[in-house]
Each structure stands twice: as C-alpha cells, then as structure tokens.
Scaffold this active site. Structure first.
Site, PDB file in Angstrom:
ATOM      1  N   GLN A 231       0.466  -1.006   0.348  1.00 20.00           N
ATOM      2  CA  GLN A 231      -0.470   0.337  -0.257  1.00 20.00           C
ATOM      3  C   GLN A 231       1.037   1.266   0.095  1.00 20.00           C
ATOM      4  OE1 GLN A 231      -3.820  -0.200  -0.994  1.00 20.00           O
ATOM      5  NE2 GLN A 231      -2.451  -2.064  -0.797  1.00 20.00           N
ATOM      6  N   GLU A 277      -8.802   2.162   5.626  1.00 22.00           N
ATOM      7  CA  GLU A 277      -9.394   2.045   4.594  1.00 22.00           C
ATOM      8  C   GLU A 277      -9.322   0.398   4.096  1.00 22.00           C
ATOM      9  OE1 GLU A 277      -7.559   3.074   1.220  1.00 22.00           O
ATOM     10  OE2 GLU A 277      -8.913   2.561  -0.618  1.00 22.00           O
ATOM     11  N   HIS A 278      -8.325   0.130   4.851  1.00 25.11           N
ATOM     12  CA  HIS A 278      -7.883  -1.218   4.700  1.00 25.11           C
ATOM     13  C   HIS A 278      -7.881  -1.397   5.977  1.00 25.11           C
ATOM     14  CE1 HIS A 278      -6.313  -0.044   0.573  1.00 25.11           C
ATOM     15  NE2 HIS A 278      -7.544  -0.785  -0.294  1.00 25.11           N
ATOM     16  N   ASP A 311      -7.106  -5.350  -3.629  1.00 27.60           N
ATOM     17  CA  ASP A 311      -6.759  -4.912  -4.876  1.00 27.60           C
ATOM     18  C   ASP A 311      -7.056  -4.881  -6.194  1.00 27.60           C
ATOM     19  OD1 ASP A 311      -6.362  -2.312  -3.169  1.00 27.60           O
ATOM     20  OD2 ASP A 311      -4.133  -3.181  -3.371  1.00 27.60           O
ATOM     21  N   GLU A 364     -50.520  22.060  10.060  1.00 23.09           N
ATOM     22  CA  GLU A 364     -49.260  23.078   9.403  1.00 23.09           C
ATOM     23  C   GLU A 364     -50.241  23.687   8.366  1.00 23.09           C
ATOM     24  OE1 GLU A 364     -47.082  19.599   6.899  1.00 23.09           O
ATOM     25  OE2 GLU A 364     -46.362  19.544   8.879  1.00 23.09           O
ATOM     26  N   HIS A 369     -53.705  20.958   1.234  1.00 25.50           N
ATOM     27  CA  HIS A 369     -53.166  19.967   1.307  1.00 25.50           C
ATOM     28  C   HIS A 369     -54.185  18.843   1.955  1.00 25.50           C
ATOM     29  CE1 HIS A 369     -48.735  21.395   0.679  1.00 25.50           C
ATOM     30  NE2 HIS A 369     -49.296  19.703   0.827  1.00 25.50           N
TER      31      HIS A 369
HETATM   32  N1  LIG Z   1      -4.897   0.089  -3.339  1.00 19.47           N
HETATM   33  C1  LIG Z   1      -5.858   0.536  -3.935  1.00 19.47           C
HETATM   34  C2  LIG Z   1      -6.749   1.381  -3.212  1.00 19.47           C
HETATM   35  O1  LIG Z   1      -7.604   0.494  -2.351  1.00 19.47           O
HETATM   36  C3  LIG Z   1      -6.274  -0.030  -5.435  1.00 19.47           C
HETATM   37  C4  LIG Z   1      -5.262  -0.496  -6.087  1.00 19.47           C
HETATM   38  C5  LIG Z   1      -5.592  -0.763  -7.316  1.00 19.47           C
HETATM   39  N2  LIG Z   1      -4.107  -0.967  -8.217  1.00 19.47           N
HETATM   40  C6  LIG Z   1      -3.703  -1.471  -7.042  1.00 19.47           C
HETATM   41  N3  LIG Z   1      -3.985  -0.632  -5.660  1.00 19.47           N
END
Ligand SMILES: N[C@H](CO)Cc1c[nH]c[nH+]1
Length: 381
Positions: A231, A277-278, A311, A364, A369
C-alpha cells in the site's frame, strides 16, 4: 500518536477549490471547446507511459482480469436489493422499488500508473447494479482501454482531471451527461466530484490509500510487512499503520506509524477512531476481533488475507472510503448506482388515510393539502 493526529497529515481538496470551480464553470458554459482547451493544458492522458500496444492484453493479464471480472461481479450482484411490497393497516400499499440509474461513469486513474483493476471494480459494479450505459473516463492507456472493452463498457472517453468530471456532470456535445460518477483519481478529480455532487451522484472523496495492520502473536510478520509495503507503493500521502501489543512485532513490521497498545480493547478503540480504508487483522486474536470491527473500508482477516488480493481479484471492491470516511461510508457497491423509489397505491384507503392526514395538514396551515386528501374519501376511478 492518536488517530486524529495521523489523519491530520493527509492533504485535502480545500486548497484547489477555487481553480477547480473555475474549470467546472468553463466546461459547463463552453462544452467541448473548453474541454479540449483544458485537456490540452492540463490533461495527463497522453503523458502516461504505454506498456501495452494497440489495446492488446498479454494473455496472463487478460486471464487475471477475467478472474477479477467474475469475482467482482459475483460479490456486487449479492448486494442488489429486491423490491418490497408493504401493505398497511388502512388498506393501501407502498412498494419500495429498487431501481438503477440510467448512465454512470467510472473515473480510472492513469497518470502515474495505469489502473485496469479500477476499470473492473467500477464497470462490473455498475453493470451488476443494472445501469443501462456505463462509461470509463481517464487517460487512454491501452491496458485500461482494453480492460474497459473486456468488461463490456459502453464507451471510453479519453479526458482527465476536473474537466472530465465537469463534462460528465453537465454533458457536452460529445460526452453525455451521467447520473453517477465514481472512482478514484487525483485531488483535482476528487475536488471536482465534491463540487458537482449537487447535480450528480458520486461515490465519495477518494484520498490517498491507507492500510492499518493489527498484529498479535502468531501473525506472519513477513507477509504483513509485504502488505504494508504494497500500500506504501501508492506514493505520496499513502499511510501505513501497525498496531500491536508487542513492541517487537511493531519493530518487525516497520510501518510509517507504530501504535503500541496494552490489549486488543485498546487496539479496537484506536482502529474504530482511525476508520482505515484497509484493515488487516492477523495472529491469534484475529478471528475473535473480526466481528467487533465496524469502521473499516474493507476488513482482511488472517495472515493469508493480504490487501493486494482485494486490490485485484478477491471480489471485494478496491474503491473504498479513505481519510476516516469508513465511519459512515461504504466501499463501491451497487447502492452507489441504484436508488429506492416508493410507489404508492391508495385505492379504497382514502377515507382512513384522510382521517389521519387532514388534521396534520390543517395543523401545518396547508388547507389545499387537506382538501386534496378529503377529495379521496370516496375512491376515485
Ligand atoms: N490499493 C488501491 C486502493 O484501494 C487500489 C489499487 C489499484 N491497484 C493497486 N491497488
């Protein structure tokens, strides 16, 4: 380091808000002519390094993409909701219909590295959602164009940056206006998506990639170290964090940030606040911890479950909430391309409903209405 201090290190779109607004307005008012001018000035497309020729895919890349296509579609389809019919005590019914949008675009980044995998993530999810027309936009890198063809995308528009987002949001002579724009991209693309989000659906603001690893005794540290390096490969702004109750494990993992915790309760509290995110959890505590995690874009459990599988080929989506948005947002899924629409049939329930609704309308101070409901006390043809 606290979770909020780590998050504060990531750049936001605020500093480019004004130039992005200028680009959007230029394309909205000037259509293709302005789009071409801006693309010539800022476009990343033609500068991308070409690693394939003529849109052809190497056999092994094609085979890999086919696995990805199958798995992403299968997982995405599992997220499609059925219509639901609710019959109510007054005798009428409300059907909750679940309908796809007509047109969607997937922004596939290609400036620094080409991302055919992102083409798959976006196009297959939109198709699984039932979208009529799915476009890909981004640098016209042959591998990405070929991936779009393999996915069965309806068109590939070779435009990039904020001007591409503006063109899709408002439409130009050559680019149809879409209902939803998804996908990652530069800060310019993300800020543009944010600015057009009043007129088009977006998936969210995709910032730099981040990975947090929670490792306890028994985790495969070499594998986890490789995942963190993976990452980190996304470059500037990407964030890697290791969390453990062992300083020796943190030293071995060598993440950008190491967080030493007393126990797994403290690890859980940290992770929930960071909302990565991960998130990978590995070691003997992993399975017990997994069901307690809520705030991660995607959760990878056990030393075998490397983020890189997600990914590319696992089937989970890699377009995920970043910058702590996993507290409230989901990874790309069919819901980004579908909406709920209620369908009401009052039939002979008008009297019962008017008895309840008219007093509320009068409270109201909306007599028209009230009158409209009173009129239906007797069923109409
Ligand atoms: N890690 C990225 C975002 O989740 C997605 C990705 C594309 N190619 C390699 N990695």
């Amino acid at each position: 380091m606290r979770a909020d201090e780590i998050r504060a290190l990531v750049p936001t779109g605020a500093s480019i808000a004004q130039p992005v607004a200028t680009i959007i307005e230029a394309v909205r008012a000037g259509g293709d002519a302005e789009l071409e001018r801006l693309e010539a000035e800022f476009g990343a497309g033609t500068k991308a390094p070409f690693t394939a020729s003529g849109g052809a895919l190497a056999d092994d890349v094609r085979a890999g993409l086919e696995v990805a296509i199958h798995n992403v579609r299968a997982v995405a389809e599992a997220g499609v909701d059925e219509d639901r019919l609710v019959t109510l005590p007054q005798g009428h019914s409300v059907k909750l219909r679940d309908v796809p949008v007509r047109r969607a675009a997937v922004y596939a980044p290609g400036g620094r590295n080409p991302y055919p995998s992102t083409v798959v993530m976006g196009v297959m999810t939109a198709q699984a959602a039932g979208v009529d027309e799915v476009y890909v936009v981004g640098a016209p890198h042959p591998v990405m164009v070929a991936a779009a063809e393999l996915c069965g995308a309806d068109a590939y528009f070779a435009v990039t940056g904020a001007q591409a987002v503006a063109a899709l949001a408002y439409g130009t002579e050559s680019i149809p206006k879409v209902d939803v724009i998804v996908g990652p991209g530069s800060l310019w693309v993300q800020e543009a998506k944010r600015q057009v989000s009043a007129v088009v659906g977006i998936d969210g603001f995709a910032g730099p990639s981040d990975l947090t690893v929670v490792a306890t005794e028994g985790a495969d540290l070499d594998a986890l170290k490789a995942d963190l390096a993976g990452q980190g490969e996304h470059g500037e702004g990407s964030l890697t964090v290791a969390v453990s109750d062992s300083q020796a494990i943190l030293d071995a993992l060598d993440a950008q940030h190491g967080v030493l915790v007393a126990d797994m309760d403290e690890a859980l509290a940290f992770v929930e606040e960071l909302a990565p995110e991960h998130l990978q959890i590995a070691g003997e505590a992993a399975e017990a911890l997994a069901p307690r995690i809520r705030s991660a874009g995607c959760l990878f459990v056990g030393s075998s479950s490397g983020t890189a599988f997600g990914d590319y080929v696992a089937g989970s989506n890699h377009v995920l909430p970043t910058e702590g948005a996993a507290r409230f947002a989901s990874g790309l899924n069919v819901r980004h391309f579908r909406r709920r629409m209620a369908e009401v049939r009052v039939g002979s329930a008008g009297a019962a409903l008017a008895a309840a609704g008219v007093p509320i309308a009068e409270a109201e101070a909306f007599p028209a209405h009230a009158a409209s409901m009173r009129l239906r006390q007797n069923p109409r043809p």
